[in-house]
Write a protein that holds these residues in place. Structure first.
Motif, PDB file in Angstrom:
ATOM      1  N   HIS A 123       0.109   4.026   1.150  1.00 26.32           N
ATOM      2  CA  HIS A 123      -0.048   4.857   2.348  1.00 26.32           C
ATOM      3  C   HIS A 123       1.119   4.630   3.300  1.00 26.32           C
ATOM      4  CE1 HIS A 123      -2.232   5.802   6.339  1.00 26.32           C
ATOM      5  NE2 HIS A 123      -1.712   6.906   5.855  1.00 26.32           N
ATOM      6  N   LEU A 124       1.147   3.468   3.948  1.00 25.02           N
ATOM      7  CA  LEU A 124       2.223   3.202   4.910  1.00 25.02           C
ATOM      8  C   LEU A 124       2.826   1.813   4.744  1.00 25.02           C
ATOM      9  CD1 LEU A 124       0.751   4.861   8.144  1.00 25.02           C
ATOM     10  CD2 LEU A 124       2.584   5.736   6.680  1.00 25.02           C
ATOM     11  N   GLY A 125       2.540   1.167   3.611  1.00 25.51           N
ATOM     12  CA  GLY A 125       3.256  -0.065   3.294  1.00 25.51           C
ATOM     13  C   GLY A 125       2.617  -1.362   3.730  1.00 25.51           C
ATOM     14  N   CYS A 126       1.356  -1.352   4.189  1.00 24.87           N
ATOM     15  CA  CYS A 126       0.684  -2.632   4.487  1.00 24.87           C
ATOM     16  C   CYS A 126       0.431  -3.390   3.179  1.00 24.87           C
ATOM     17  CB  CYS A 126      -0.662  -2.376   5.175  1.00 24.87           C
ATOM     18  SG  CYS A 126      -0.514  -1.786   6.877  1.00 24.87           S
TER      19      CYS A 126
ATOM     20  N   PRO B 194      -6.739   7.198   3.037  1.00 29.45           N
ATOM     21  CA  PRO B 194      -5.640   8.157   3.213  1.00 29.45           C
ATOM     22  C   PRO B 194      -4.488   8.039   2.212  1.00 29.45           C
ATOM     23  CG  PRO B 194      -5.410   6.353   4.757  1.00 29.45           C
ATOM     24  CD  PRO B 194      -6.696   6.109   4.029  1.00 29.45           C
TER      25      PRO B 194
ATOM     26  N   CYS C 139       0.825  -1.216   0.000  1.00 26.20           N
ATOM     27  CA  CYS C 139       0.000   0.000   0.000  1.00 26.20           C
ATOM     28  C   CYS C 139       0.858   1.266   0.000  1.00 26.20           C
ATOM     29  CB  CYS C 139      -0.917  -0.018   1.224  1.00 26.20           C
ATOM     30  SG  CYS C 139      -2.040   1.388   1.302  1.00 26.20           S
TER      31      CYS C 139
ATOM     32  N   CYS D 211      -5.476  -1.803   6.741  1.00 29.74           N
ATOM     33  CA  CYS D 211      -4.787  -1.034   7.790  1.00 29.74           C
ATOM     34  C   CYS D 211      -5.511   0.279   8.078  1.00 29.74           C
ATOM     35  CB  CYS D 211      -3.337  -0.773   7.387  1.00 29.74           C
ATOM     36  SG  CYS D 211      -2.281  -2.207   7.652  1.00 29.74           S
ATOM     37  N   HIS D 212      -5.831   1.048   7.019  1.00 30.78           N
ATOM     38  CA  HIS D 212      -6.470   2.354   7.244  1.00 30.78           C
ATOM     39  C   HIS D 212      -7.563   2.634   6.218  1.00 30.78           C
ATOM     40  CE1 HIS D 212      -2.151   2.575   8.511  1.00 30.78           C
ATOM     41  NE2 HIS D 212      -2.737   2.871   9.654  1.00 30.78           N
ATOM     42  N   GLY D 213      -7.933   1.641   5.430  1.00 32.72           N
ATOM     43  CA  GLY D 213      -9.098   1.786   4.557  1.00 32.72           C
ATOM     44  C   GLY D 213      -8.872   2.433   3.204  1.00 32.72           C
ATOM     45  N   SER D 214      -7.654   2.451   2.695  1.00 35.91           N
ATOM     46  CA  SER D 214      -7.464   2.978   1.333  1.00 35.91           C
ATOM     47  C   SER D 214      -8.073   2.008   0.319  1.00 35.91           C
ATOM     48  CB  SER D 214      -5.970   3.168   1.019  1.00 35.91           C
ATOM     49  OG  SER D 214      -5.459   4.258   1.759  1.00 35.91           O
TER      50      SER D 214
ATOM     51  N   CYS E 273      -7.263  -1.839   1.473  1.00 33.29           N
ATOM     52  CA  CYS E 273      -6.238  -1.984   2.509  1.00 33.29           C
ATOM     53  C   CYS E 273      -6.888  -1.921   3.886  1.00 33.29           C
ATOM     54  CB  CYS E 273      -5.177  -0.894   2.368  1.00 33.29           C
ATOM     55  SG  CYS E 273      -3.815  -1.130   3.552  1.00 33.29           S
TER      56      CYS E 273
HETATM   57  S1  FES Z   1      -1.198   1.312   4.914  1.00 32.34           S
HETATM   58 FE1  FES Z   1      -2.830   0.982   3.557  1.00 32.34          FE
HETATM   59  S2  FES Z   1      -4.304   2.448   4.114  1.00 32.34           S
HETATM   60 FE2  FES Z   1      -2.679   2.794   5.489  1.00 32.34          FE
END
Ligand code: FES
Length: 213
Positions: free
Chosen positions: A114-117, A162, A112, A145-148, A143
């Protein structure tokens, strides 16, 4: 008492100046010839297919066969490095950058932006286990982790969440035997490789560079 004086700086004699000028002219001629040679080389030897923005060359790797694919059933493979997962899927609807007879086969980095999940794939009408209140209105990457949410029909552009940018798309090719090959990546860079840059040659560097968010 004898008076000591330093020798004055020796002047360049006319002959020395001439020699220097000749040397400078010869050097500038050599540099000019070198520049012309470099330009001619770039014309006669263009960058090979798969070359990155600054000349990095992506490998051509078989990742699946057309006959392996079923609509909505993703396949995971690592590319371009051996610890970097991607999702390959036949969407059942035409997609930007899609290959195959229906132009519906795409692949994206599954790290991802965003932050790599690592995110997963959702077919139309399905929900991720982490959020059963969400129902995909098209094939997406989701994703947990935070819903992207990434639109797989449209170059993995961000639908919501995000993430600041789309997912990198894997360039795919097929051959006459129905093999599917990964041959390169489209910008932006894979998360962790000069994150946010469009210089995809960074994707080929090991030891991920510092992400910038
Ligand atoms: S790491 Fe995927 S939405 Fe934050």
């Amino acid at each position: 008492m004898s008076k000591t004086t330093k020798d004055p700086q020796p002047e360049l004699k006319p002959r020395s100046r001439r020699g220097f000028l000749k040397f400078a002219m010869a050097l500038s001629s050599l540099l000019a010839v070198g520049g012309i040679v470099a330009v001619l080389k770039s014309i006669t030897n263009p960058a090979p297919p798969g070359a990155g923005a600054t000349g990095g060359v992506f490998p051509r790797v078989k990742v699946a066969q057309l006959s392996d694919l079923q609509v909505g059933q993703p396949i995971v493979f690592n590319y371009p490095l051996d610890d970097e997962p991607n999702i390959l899927v036949k969407l059942g609807v035409k997609a930007v950058g899609g290959i195959g007879a229906d132009e519906d086969i795409v692949a994206f980095s599954s790290i991802c932006q965003h932050l790599g999940c690592i995110y997963g794939f959702q077919t139309t009408g399905s929900s991720p286990a982490c959020n059963t209140s969400y129902k995909a209105d098209r094939p997406v990457g989701y994703c947990c982790c935070h819903g992207s949410v990434y639109d797989f029909t449209n170059a993995a552009n961000v639908i919501s969440g995000p993430s600041p940018r789309p997912q990198p798309q894997v360039k795919l090719e097929t051959d006459n035997s129905g093999n599917i090959y990964a041959v390169g990546m489209s910008p932006p860079t894979i998360f962790g490789h000069q994150t946010g840059s469009n210089d995809v040659s960074a994707d080929l560097q090991g030891g991920n560079s510092v992400p910038v968010g």
